[in-house]
Motif scaffolding. Sequence first.
Motif, PDB file in Angstrom:
ATOM      1  N   ALA A 182       0.834  -1.201   0.000  1.00 28.43           N
ATOM      2  CA  ALA A 182       0.000   0.000   0.000  1.00 28.43           C
ATOM      3  C   ALA A 182       0.868   1.249   0.000  1.00 28.43           C
ATOM      4  O   ALA A 182       0.552   2.246  -0.673  1.00 28.43           O
ATOM      5  N   GLY A 183       1.981   1.207   0.746  1.00 30.09           N
ATOM      6  CA  GLY A 183       2.907   2.340   0.752  1.00 30.09           C
ATOM      7  C   GLY A 183       3.569   2.532  -0.600  1.00 30.09           C
ATOM      8  O   GLY A 183       3.751   3.670  -1.066  1.00 30.09           O
ATOM      9  N   ILE A 184       3.918   1.436  -1.250  1.00 27.31           N
ATOM     10  CA  ILE A 184       4.555   1.508  -2.573  1.00 27.31           C
ATOM     11  C   ILE A 184       3.582   2.084  -3.604  1.00 27.31           C
ATOM     12  O   ILE A 184       3.969   2.871  -4.481  1.00 27.31           O
ATOM     13  N   ALA A 185       2.312   1.712  -3.496  1.00 27.41           N
ATOM     14  CA  ALA A 185       1.316   2.071  -4.508  1.00 27.41           C
ATOM     15  C   ALA A 185       1.113   3.583  -4.641  1.00 27.41           C
ATOM     16  O   ALA A 185       0.688   4.050  -5.702  1.00 27.41           O
ATOM     17  N   VAL A 186       1.412   4.349  -3.616  1.00 24.74           N
ATOM     18  CA  VAL A 186       1.177   5.800  -3.685  1.00 24.74           C
ATOM     19  C   VAL A 186       2.393   6.558  -4.230  1.00 24.74           C
ATOM     20  O   VAL A 186       2.337   7.776  -4.413  1.00 24.74           O
ATOM     21  N   CYS A 187       3.493   5.852  -4.491  1.00 22.46           N
ATOM     22  CA  CYS A 187       4.724   6.519  -4.922  1.00 22.46           C
ATOM     23  C   CYS A 187       4.647   6.937  -6.394  1.00 22.46           C
ATOM     24  O   CYS A 187       4.302   6.136  -7.261  1.00 22.46           O
ATOM     25  N   ARG A 188       5.012   8.162  -6.655  1.00 19.97           N
ATOM     26  CA  ARG A 188       5.016   8.731  -8.000  1.00 19.97           C
ATOM     27  C   ARG A 188       5.623  10.122  -7.900  1.00 19.97           C
ATOM     28  O   ARG A 188       5.682  10.704  -6.811  1.00 19.97           O
ATOM     29  N   TRP A 198       0.300   7.494   5.578  1.00 19.09           N
ATOM     30  CA  TRP A 198      -1.160   7.389   5.648  1.00 19.09           C
ATOM     31  C   TRP A 198      -1.645   6.073   5.055  1.00 19.09           C
ATOM     32  O   TRP A 198      -2.533   5.419   5.609  1.00 19.09           O
ATOM     33  N   ALA A 199      -1.061   5.670   3.928  1.00 21.23           N
ATOM     34  CA  ALA A 199      -1.476   4.422   3.274  1.00 21.23           C
ATOM     35  C   ALA A 199      -1.182   3.212   4.157  1.00 21.23           C
ATOM     36  O   ALA A 199      -2.022   2.313   4.306  1.00 21.23           O
ATOM     37  N   VAL A 200       0.018   3.178   4.751  1.00 20.02           N
ATOM     38  CA  VAL A 200       0.396   2.062   5.614  1.00 20.02           C
ATOM     39  C   VAL A 200      -0.493   2.013   6.859  1.00 20.02           C
ATOM     40  O   VAL A 200      -1.012   0.956   7.239  1.00 20.02           O
TER      41      VAL A 200
END
Length: 290
Positions: A176-182, A192-194
């Motif tokens: 979930a933490g990786i998915a917000v990276c950009r 927040w995602a984690v």
Amino acid sequence: MVSLKTTCGFQNIRGPGIFSFLETLLLGLSSAMTRLSVSLQVIQLQLCTINIVKTFKRYLGISSFLWGLQRKHNIVLPGKVSPTLEVPDSIFKPQYVTQKLSVTKAPPDAEVKSPKQIEGMRKTCSIAASLLKFAGSLIKVFYDGYHGDTSATFLVGSVAGEMCHLVEVARQCRDAGIAVCRPKARFSEIGWAVSNCAESAGYSVVPEFCGHGIGEYFHGPPDIIHVAYDDDAEMEEGMTFTIEPIICMGSPEIRILQDGWTAVTTDNSWSAQFEHTVLVTRSGVEVLTT
């Protein structure tokens, strides 16, 4: 004025029923106070107690608050540490090994990698991923001047279903933490995602341990915080860092053992961790340690 006093043997109460017990007790107390026309001050005290129970439910979660009450489990303790193995002189070593430095030399700010550095990171992280699959546990690789960092929690033998669930949620929290990276995303979005992923499953996140920038240095900026917080610092294309939340079934509070290294939860509850090194790309994110 009527004084009511109740004594409870909490050591004999197990499982989520403790909250039902408390709420039933409070409702009965409220009914008794109504019949006996108790003073407004006592009613306010009762309402305050109900709010405290609701606060425990919301922020600690039933499974966290009742961990020590509802089960007996084996506590994982450090085993015997083997002697340090000498690395042959023919193998290139990082500066913090050859010069016995306690802190890795790193840039003062989050570094945007050059194409050459990115290619070096890809090679090193690929090796780290391969070693993790082979050896298990925690793997850090230094190859051709670059570092790779990855870890996973492995299940050994017959493992209880609730522990399997914790391990799976820990993996989901990392992802979930990786998915917000950009590019242009705020680093705080990772926290927040984690946190949302962990708390939705009734678990907690250890705040003391962070991810970190990585490259020709092992640890550097930015600090990747895995709990909810607010900050405007943004990611840029070419940045590399780790995401490695530790997810706990009980309290997120930790203590360090006498060896100065091993961290355990203060309530001895179980925890799980997964880690990847990632690269922020033009279109989003690339996981380097797959």
